[in-house]
Scaffold this motif. Structure first.
Motif, PDB file in Angstrom:
ATOM      1  N   ASP A  37      36.501  38.305 -13.194  1.00  0.00           N
ATOM      2  CA  ASP A  37      35.501  37.275 -12.853  1.00  0.00           C
ATOM      3  C   ASP A  37      35.209  37.254 -11.355  1.00  0.00           C
ATOM      4  OD1 ASP A  37      37.055  35.267 -11.459  1.00  0.00           O
ATOM      5  OD2 ASP A  37      37.862  34.571 -13.370  1.00  0.00           O
ATOM      6  N   ASP A  77      35.353  35.086  -8.895  1.00  0.00           N
ATOM      7  CA  ASP A  77      36.310  34.512  -7.934  1.00  0.00           C
ATOM      8  C   ASP A  77      37.476  35.463  -7.697  1.00  0.00           C
ATOM      9  OD1 ASP A  77      34.799  32.288  -7.634  1.00  0.00           O
ATOM     10  OD2 ASP A  77      35.983  31.026  -8.996  1.00  0.00           O
ATOM     11  N   GLY A 136      42.292  35.560 -15.976  1.00  0.00           N
ATOM     12  CA  GLY A 136      42.873  34.572 -16.864  1.00  0.00           C
ATOM     13  C   GLY A 136      42.330  34.758 -18.275  1.00  0.00           C
ATOM     14  N   GLY A 137      42.485  33.732 -19.095  1.00  0.00           N
ATOM     15  CA  GLY A 137      42.022  33.792 -20.477  1.00  0.00           C
ATOM     16  C   GLY A 137      40.541  34.120 -20.574  1.00  0.00           C
ATOM     17  N   SER A 138      39.754  33.650 -19.597  1.00  0.00           N
ATOM     18  CA  SER A 138      38.301  33.866 -19.684  1.00  0.00           C
ATOM     19  C   SER A 138      37.961  35.350 -19.589  1.00  0.00           C
ATOM     20  CB  SER A 138      37.581  33.063 -18.602  1.00  0.00           C
ATOM     21  OG  SER A 138      37.803  31.680 -18.822  1.00  0.00           O
ATOM     22  N   ASP A 166      39.581  37.204 -22.710  1.00  0.00           N
ATOM     23  CA  ASP A 166      38.874  36.920 -23.966  1.00  0.00           C
ATOM     24  C   ASP A 166      37.524  37.647 -24.013  1.00  0.00           C
ATOM     25  OD1 ASP A 166      40.956  35.379 -24.756  1.00  0.00           O
ATOM     26  OD2 ASP A 166      39.861  33.477 -24.838  1.00  0.00           O
ATOM     27  N   THR A 199      46.226  37.054 -14.739  1.00  0.00           N
ATOM     28  CA  THR A 199      46.379  36.532 -13.375  1.00  0.00           C
ATOM     29  C   THR A 199      46.659  35.033 -13.384  1.00  0.00           C
ATOM     30  OG1 THR A 199      44.022  36.074 -13.111  1.00  0.00           O
ATOM     31  CG2 THR A 199      44.770  38.279 -12.492  1.00  0.00           C
ATOM     32  N   THR A 200      46.681  34.428 -14.585  1.00  0.00           N
ATOM     33  CA  THR A 200      47.142  33.044 -14.734  1.00  0.00           C
ATOM     34  C   THR A 200      48.370  33.092 -15.636  1.00  0.00           C
ATOM     35  OG1 THR A 200      45.756  32.633 -16.690  1.00  0.00           O
ATOM     36  CG2 THR A 200      44.796  32.063 -14.561  1.00  0.00           C
ATOM     37  N   THR A 204      47.855  37.803 -27.544  1.00  0.00           N
ATOM     38  CA  THR A 204      47.418  37.096 -28.751  1.00  0.00           C
ATOM     39  C   THR A 204      46.338  37.889 -29.493  1.00  0.00           C
ATOM     40  OG1 THR A 204      45.612  35.812 -27.763  1.00  0.00           O
ATOM     41  CG2 THR A 204      47.835  34.877 -27.608  1.00  0.00           C
ATOM     42  N   ASN A 230      43.745  36.373 -30.585  1.00  0.00           N
ATOM     43  CA  ASN A 230      42.626  35.415 -30.576  1.00  0.00           C
ATOM     44  C   ASN A 230      41.782  35.593 -29.331  1.00  0.00           C
ATOM     45  OD1 ASN A 230      44.341  34.141 -32.511  1.00  0.00           O
ATOM     46  ND2 ASN A 230      45.321  33.043 -30.834  1.00  0.00           N
ATOM     47  N   LYS A 260      32.927  25.539 -28.651  1.00  0.00           N
ATOM     48  CA  LYS A 260      33.737  26.740 -28.390  1.00  0.00           C
ATOM     49  C   LYS A 260      34.192  27.215 -29.745  1.00  0.00           C
ATOM     50  CE  LYS A 260      36.513  27.397 -24.867  1.00  0.00           C
ATOM     51  NZ  LYS A 260      37.466  27.293 -23.742  1.00  0.00           N
ATOM     52  N   MET A 311      50.619  38.941  -9.512  1.00  0.00           N
ATOM     53  CA  MET A 311      49.180  38.778  -9.761  1.00  0.00           C
ATOM     54  C   MET A 311      48.809  37.297  -9.891  1.00  0.00           C
ATOM     55  SD  MET A 311      47.746  41.741  -9.750  1.00  0.00           S
ATOM     56  CE  MET A 311      46.132  41.567 -10.509  1.00  0.00           C
ATOM     57  N   SER A 367      48.480  33.927  -6.204  1.00  0.00           N
ATOM     58  CA  SER A 367      47.375  33.328  -5.451  1.00  0.00           C
ATOM     59  C   SER A 367      46.762  32.119  -6.165  1.00  0.00           C
ATOM     60  CB  SER A 367      46.293  34.385  -5.224  1.00  0.00           C
ATOM     61  OG  SER A 367      45.912  34.940  -6.463  1.00  0.00           O
ATOM     62  N   LEU A 391      45.520  24.912 -10.675  1.00  0.00           N
ATOM     63  CA  LEU A 391      45.355  25.936 -11.708  1.00  0.00           C
ATOM     64  C   LEU A 391      46.712  26.342 -12.290  1.00  0.00           C
ATOM     65  CD1 LEU A 391      43.322  27.836 -13.159  1.00  0.00           C
ATOM     66  CD2 LEU A 391      43.719  29.492 -11.316  1.00  0.00           C
TER      67      LEU A 391
HETATM   68  N1  LIG Z   1      42.995  34.174 -26.282  1.00  0.00           N
HETATM   69  C1  LIG Z   1      43.824  33.190 -26.408  1.00  0.00           C
HETATM   70  O1  LIG Z   1      44.768  33.261 -27.187  1.00  0.00           O
HETATM   71  C2  LIG Z   1      43.636  31.963 -25.574  1.00  0.00           C
HETATM   72  C3  LIG Z   1      44.651  31.011 -25.515  1.00  0.00           C
HETATM   73  C4  LIG Z   1      44.432  29.883 -24.727  1.00  0.00           C
HETATM   74  C5  LIG Z   1      43.242  29.737 -24.023  1.00  0.00           C
HETATM   75  N2  LIG Z   1      42.275  30.696 -24.107  1.00  0.00           N
HETATM   76  C6  LIG Z   1      40.986  30.571 -23.371  1.00  0.00           C
HETATM   77  O2  LIG Z   1      41.187  31.042 -22.039  1.00  0.00           O
HETATM   78  C7  LIG Z   1      40.281  30.361 -21.155  1.00  0.00           C
HETATM   79  C8  LIG Z   1      41.055  29.742 -20.010  1.00  0.00           C
HETATM   80  O3  LIG Z   1      41.735  30.737 -19.279  1.00  0.00           O
HETATM   81  P1  LIG Z   1      42.631  30.376 -18.005  1.00  0.00           P
HETATM   82  O4  LIG Z   1      43.168  29.014 -18.157  1.00  0.00           O
HETATM   83  O5  LIG Z   1      43.576  31.487 -17.825  1.00  0.00           O
HETATM   84  O6  LIG Z   1      41.596  30.320 -16.795  1.00  0.00           O
HETATM   85  P2  LIG Z   1      40.256  31.155 -16.495  1.00  0.00           P
HETATM   86  O7  LIG Z   1      40.398  32.569 -16.872  1.00  0.00           O
HETATM   87  O8  LIG Z   1      39.112  30.380 -17.062  1.00  0.00           O
HETATM   88  O9  LIG Z   1      40.207  31.068 -14.911  1.00  0.00           O
HETATM   89  C9  LIG Z   1      39.934  29.834 -14.286  1.00  0.00           C
HETATM   90  C10 LIG Z   1      39.639  30.066 -12.800  1.00  0.00           C
HETATM   91  O10 LIG Z   1      40.837  30.476 -12.142  1.00  0.00           O
HETATM   92  C11 LIG Z   1      40.595  31.579 -11.303  1.00  0.00           C
HETATM   93  N3  LIG Z   1      41.819  32.397 -11.218  1.00  0.00           N
HETATM   94  C12 LIG Z   1      42.431  33.068 -12.215  1.00  0.00           C
HETATM   95  N4  LIG Z   1      43.532  33.697 -11.755  1.00  0.00           N
HETATM   96  C13 LIG Z   1      43.624  33.410 -10.428  1.00  0.00           C
HETATM   97  C14 LIG Z   1      44.532  33.793  -9.387  1.00  0.00           C
HETATM   98  N5  LIG Z   1      45.595  34.561  -9.635  1.00  0.00           N
HETATM   99  N6  LIG Z   1      44.274  33.331  -8.131  1.00  0.00           N
HETATM  100  C15 LIG Z   1      43.216  32.536  -7.881  1.00  0.00           C
HETATM  101  N7  LIG Z   1      42.323  32.142  -8.820  1.00  0.00           N
HETATM  102  C16 LIG Z   1      42.525  32.579 -10.087  1.00  0.00           C
HETATM  103  C17 LIG Z   1      39.448  32.304 -11.985  1.00  0.00           C
HETATM  104  O11 LIG Z   1      38.747  33.096 -11.066  1.00  0.00           O
HETATM  105  C18 LIG Z   1      38.627  31.146 -12.524  1.00  0.00           C
HETATM  106  O12 LIG Z   1      37.718  30.687 -11.553  1.00  0.00           O
HETATM  107  C19 LIG Z   1      39.588  29.311 -21.983  1.00  0.00           C
HETATM  108  O13 LIG Z   1      38.304  29.766 -22.358  1.00  0.00           O
HETATM  109  C20 LIG Z   1      40.483  29.163 -23.195  1.00  0.00           C
HETATM  110  O14 LIG Z   1      39.812  28.695 -24.349  1.00  0.00           O
HETATM  111  C21 LIG Z   1      42.453  31.801 -24.856  1.00  0.00           C
END
Ligand SMILES: NC(=O)c1ccc[n+]([C@@H]2O[C@H](COP(=O)([O-])OP(=O)(O)OC[C@H]3O[C@@H](n4cnc5c(N)ncnc54)[C@H](O)[C@@H]3O)[C@@H](O)[C@H]2O)c1
Ligand SMILES: [Fe+2]
Length: 381
Positions: A38, A40, A96-98, A101, A139-140, A148, A150, A161, A180, A183, A188
């Motif tokens: 993404d 960011d 992250g998940g976004s 996914d 990275t989260t 997963t 999913n 959603k 990873m 940061s 978050l």
């Molecule tokens: N596939 C699955 O099993 C599953 C499970 C739970 C949630 N999800 C989905 O995942 C999404 C949420 O993912 P998320 O919570 O990981 O966040 P995200 O991927 O939406 O990221 C959120 C923000 O954090 C920033 N970011 C991520 N890693 C960073 C880092 N190391 N340093 C600085 N900034 C960082 C990103 O750039 C973004 O702006 C939702 O859409 C949710 O529905 C999927």
């Protein structure tokens, strides 16, 4: 009756494990990598930790970064077009998940083009072919999307959603390197960590839970309660504990499902773009209270894993309350808000309807009426 477990073929864990990516790309014989990430992460130099490695090793790649948090159908369709345009043969998902996914949905559609509308993948996706070979680098420390089966996509037009469940989407390789995640800002780290706790608790009380997933979920709850505060303080040991804990929770819930907390959280994110982890966390004490009568002895084990003392001498009412109190305390300590001021009285009915239609709801240990879901959402106002 049989229980199924689907996991990555290979996963690497620990500080510095991103270096394994080169050997994995070579082993797969991939010619061009589609890096799904993404904007960011590009801006803050997180994606470059991977692309620098690829460049240094002369591995051709194209970066696709048009992905927003709570990724949309459009993000997926643009990703499919970008993948085709660069003739890639493998995906590296960094984010992250976004990001992960979106990468899963792109990889599925490339090899199953009849689902290019994306919407038709909702629920148990009837795809025939495995996704494009994918290496996932989270990275989260929360979603565990790297392990997963999913992925969750937002339908902006319908304000929903939707969850797609498909063993064909699982990344073959996952690289879980706590560096990873270093940061991540405090908020978050807290939100994604509480997402992982929600996975572990909902996965532990969900209808299909069994011995193997119980083992994963209880260990994840223990590790999260021991490490999330330190991860929020950006201590390396805390980061390491959370990287592992969220992955272990994913090994469990991906195989048995979740419950009403995630069903309601998806609805909040679809209507108000609430970050996923925040939505899950603010609902967790509320959904635990709602479910508690349908969980037998399970809250005793949740309380024990959360570090509550003397759980064996507690009455059922006491250990159930203690488990919920421990979750509330952790949530408060890491700064999760208890209220969502965007919810309005006029929205409550549609929020409840959407939550009851979510793919996570059937996993809940008990049924809920529309009125009961409204009452739970109202507690956030
Ligand atoms: N596939 C699955 O099993 C599953 C499970 C739970 C949630 N999800 C989905 O995942 C999404 C949420 O993912 P998320 O919570 O990981 O966040 P995200 O991927 O939406 O990221 C959120 C923000 O954090 C920033 N970011 C991520 N890693 C960073 C880092 N190391 N340093 C600085 N900034 C960082 C990103 O750039 C973004 O702006 C939702 O859409 C949710 O529905 C999927
Ligand atoms: Fe989640």
């Amino acid at each position: 009756m049989s229980n199924r477990i689907v996991l990555n073929t290979i996963s690497y864990h620990g500080s510095g494990s991103i270096n394994e990516i080169i050997g994995e790309v070579e082993r797969g014989g991939y010619k061009h990598i589609f890096v799904c990430t993404d904007p960011d992460l590009v801006k803050f130099g997180v994606t470059s930790k991977i692309t620098d490695l690829l460049s240094k090793n002369n591995i051709p790649f194209t970066v696709y970064d048009k992905i927003k948090p709570n990724p949309t159908i459009q993000n997926v369709q643009d990703g499919v077009a970008a993948f085709k345009a660069c003739n890639a043969d493998a995906i590296v998902a960094v984010g992250g998940g976004s990001s992960m996914d979106t990468a899963k949905a792109v990889g599925i559609i490339i090899n199953n083009p009849e689902f290019e509308d994306v919407r038709s993948l909702e629920g148990l996706s009837p795809t025939k072919n495995h996704a494009v070979p994918t290496i996932a680098v989270p990275t989260t420390a929360g979603t565990a999307a790297e392990v997963t089966i999913n992925y969750v996509i937002t339908d902006v037009e319908k304000q929903r959603k939707f969850v797609c469940v498909d063993p064909n989407d699982i990344p073959a390789v996952a690289i879980i390197d706590p560096d990873m995640m270093a940061s991540m800002p405090k908020g978050l780290t807290a939100a994604t960590g509480m997402d992982a706790l929600t996975h572990a608790i909902e996965g532990y009380i969900t209808k299909a839970a069994w011995e193997l997933t119980d083992m994963f979920h209880l260990e994840a709850i223990k590790l999260i309660s021991q490490n999330l505060r330190d991860a929020v303080a950006n201590k390396p040991e805390g980061r390491k504990g959370m990287a592992l804990a969220q992955y272990i929770a994913g090994m469990g819930f991906s195989n048995v499902g979740l419950g009403i907390d995630h069903a309601m959280a998806h609805t909040l994110s679809a209507h108000y773009d609430t970050p996923h982890g925040v939505a899950c966390a603010m609902l967790l004490p509320i959904s635990m209270e709602f479910n508690k009568k349908h969980t037998g002895e399970r809250y005793r084990e949740i309380a024990r894993a959360m570090g509550v003392a003397n759980v064996d001498s507690m009455s059922q009412a006491e250990y159930r309350d203690a488990a919920i109190a421990a979750v509330k305390k952790l949530s408060e300590d890491v700064g999760i808000p208890a209220k969502n001021e965007k919810i309005t009285e006029a929205d409550l009915k549609i929020l409840a309807k959407d939550a009851l239609a979510d793919a996570c709801y059937p996993g809940n240990p008990c049924e809920a009426t529309e009125q009961q879901v409204i009452d739970m959402f109202r507690q956030l106002m």
